[in-house]
Design an enzyme around this catalytic site. Sequence first.
Site, PDB file in Angstrom:
ATOM      1  N   TYR A  36      -2.499  14.225 -58.039  1.00  0.00           N
ATOM      2  CA  TYR A  36      -2.466  14.756 -56.679  1.00  0.00           C
ATOM      3  C   TYR A  36      -2.088  16.224 -56.732  1.00  0.00           C
ATOM      4  CZ  TYR A  36       2.692  14.779 -56.324  1.00  0.00           C
ATOM      5  OH  TYR A  36       4.028  15.027 -56.495  1.00  0.00           O
ATOM      6  N   CYS A  37      -2.381  16.934 -55.643  1.00  0.00           N
ATOM      7  CA  CYS A  37      -2.049  18.355 -55.538  1.00  0.00           C
ATOM      8  C   CYS A  37      -1.576  18.600 -54.113  1.00  0.00           C
ATOM      9  CB  CYS A  37      -3.254  19.219 -55.911  1.00  0.00           C
ATOM     10  SG  CYS A  37      -4.720  18.858 -54.936  1.00  0.00           S
ATOM     11  N   LYS A  38      -2.000  19.692 -53.502  1.00  0.00           N
ATOM     12  CA  LYS A  38      -1.582  19.946 -52.124  1.00  0.00           C
ATOM     13  C   LYS A  38      -2.518  19.260 -51.136  1.00  0.00           C
ATOM     14  CE  LYS A  38      -0.478  23.660 -48.887  1.00  0.00           C
ATOM     15  NZ  LYS A  38      -1.576  24.140 -48.047  1.00  0.00           N
TER      16      LYS A  38
END
Length: 126
Positions: free
Chosen positions: A89-91
């Site tokens: 996951y990231c932003k």
Amino acid sequence: MGNSNSNSTMVDPVRFVSYEDMLKVIHEPEKVIIDVRNPDEIESTGKIPSSINIPLNTVSDTLASMPDDEFLKQYQRPKPSASDELIFYCKSGRRSQEALDKALKLGFSNSKSYLGSWEDWSSKQK
């Protein structure tokens, strides 16, 4: 490449996890949640519990060639094997999609991406 039969733009449901999935996954230590944001982003926002931080630009090198003992020392968990479930996951979900592609190319065939990523998680945790 040429033979990427155009499905790279389509969302393969098998490859994505939802917020509800994530609530379970954080309690399943055998699954590896990987935050691919930069460390300074994580410092300012916090992270999903039990996730480890491997910035996007180091994902391939870390998964492909970091020695097991070094991985253990840096992340306090064993280096995942190709059959382990990795969840990126990231932003907002864009970088995690890139990380997913990299992991799949390296043979981590059970890799997934958290579609909503941090924006989804943090909005639902309040």
